[in-house]
Design a protein around this motif. Sequence first.
Motif, mmCIF file in Angstrom:
data_model
loop_
_atom_site.group_PDB
_atom_site.id
_atom_site.type_symbol
_atom_site.label_atom_id
_atom_site.label_comp_id
_atom_site.label_asym_id
_atom_site.label_seq_id
_atom_site.Cartn_x
_atom_site.Cartn_y
_atom_site.Cartn_z
ATOM 1 N N PHE A 26 0.834 -1.199 0.000
ATOM 2 C CA PHE A 26 0.000 0.000 0.000
ATOM 3 C C PHE A 26 0.874 1.256 0.000
ATOM 4 O O PHE A 26 0.662 2.178 -0.794
ATOM 5 C CB PHE A 26 -0.938 -0.013 1.212
ATOM 6 N N GLU A 27 1.859 1.296 0.894
ATOM 7 C CA GLU A 27 2.743 2.466 1.000
ATOM 8 C C GLU A 27 3.552 2.689 -0.277
ATOM 9 O O GLU A 27 3.698 3.830 -0.731
ATOM 10 C CB GLU A 27 3.693 2.295 2.191
ATOM 11 N N LEU A 28 4.092 1.625 -0.846
ATOM 12 C CA LEU A 28 4.892 1.767 -2.063
ATOM 13 C C LEU A 28 4.040 2.244 -3.237
ATOM 14 O O LEU A 28 4.490 3.063 -4.042
ATOM 15 C CB LEU A 28 5.588 0.445 -2.401
ATOM 16 N N LEU A 99 15.937 -12.501 -9.101
ATOM 17 C CA LEU A 99 16.290 -11.430 -8.157
ATOM 18 C C LEU A 99 16.341 -11.954 -6.728
ATOM 19 O O LEU A 99 17.207 -11.561 -5.942
ATOM 20 C CB LEU A 99 15.290 -10.279 -8.275
ATOM 21 N N SER A 100 15.409 -12.838 -6.391
ATOM 22 C CA SER A 100 15.407 -13.442 -5.050
ATOM 23 C C SER A 100 16.664 -14.274 -4.834
ATOM 24 O O SER A 100 17.263 -14.251 -3.756
ATOM 25 C CB SER A 100 14.172 -14.327 -4.860
ATOM 26 N N ALA A 133 10.380 -9.873 0.406
ATOM 27 C CA ALA A 133 10.039 -10.352 -0.939
ATOM 28 C C ALA A 133 9.057 -9.403 -1.610
ATOM 29 O O ALA A 133 9.171 -9.121 -2.807
ATOM 30 C CB ALA A 133 9.455 -11.760 -0.860
ATOM 31 N N CYS A 134 8.097 -8.891 -0.847
ATOM 32 C CA CYS A 134 7.139 -7.929 -1.415
ATOM 33 C C CYS A 134 7.847 -6.657 -1.843
ATOM 34 O O CYS A 134 7.562 -6.118 -2.913
ATOM 35 C CB CYS A 134 6.031 -7.620 -0.405
ATOM 36 N N LYS A 140 11.359 -3.665 -7.906
ATOM 37 C CA LYS A 140 12.147 -4.069 -9.077
ATOM 38 C C LYS A 140 11.296 -4.470 -10.275
ATOM 39 O O LYS A 140 11.759 -4.374 -11.410
ATOM 40 C CB LYS A 140 13.076 -5.235 -8.719
ATOM 41 N N LEU A 141 10.047 -4.913 -10.043
ATOM 42 C CA LEU A 141 9.247 -5.443 -11.146
ATOM 43 C C LEU A 141 7.885 -4.778 -11.312
ATOM 44 O O LEU A 141 7.567 -4.295 -12.395
ATOM 45 C CB LEU A 141 9.064 -6.959 -10.965
#
Length: 155
Positions: A26-28, A99-100, A133-134, A140-141
């Motif tokens: 939500f914040e991002l 990426l992970s 992870a979120c 990044k994606l």
Amino acid sequence: MKVNISILTVSDTRSLADDFSGQLIFELLTKKNFNPSRHIIVKDDCAAITHGVGSLVANSDAIILNGGTGIAKRDVTFEAITPLLVQEIPGFGELFRYLSFKEIGSHALASRALAGFTQDDTLLFCLPGSTKACQLGMEKLILPELVHLLKERRK
């Protein structure tokens, strides 16, 4: 482009008060001038997940799910969402795991992150429930490509 986005958290234990991954998403979104319209939590159950998506899809261009993408027996987000997709975006899961892997090593292979479009062109993203992870998936994606993917779909 105005984009209506909803957040769906898949968890047997979280509430809106302690859903830190959902709060981070939500914040991002808000920081990037998106206006997330709804945030709900459903149990890690195929019927509950499907019902949750169904309750959001009419008013959403995109739904970002978090949780239930691992390989534990209770992790059924992949099984619930896959039948709803008429067009998968394989690169999302592939890049997310890549990426992970760079951050957590071979544990990344257990992630079943995925994305795709439903019959009515709603874009679904499925992220793990981990806050890190979120953040990775969002920064990044999802945030860099969200509008582009929706525009491409609507051509």
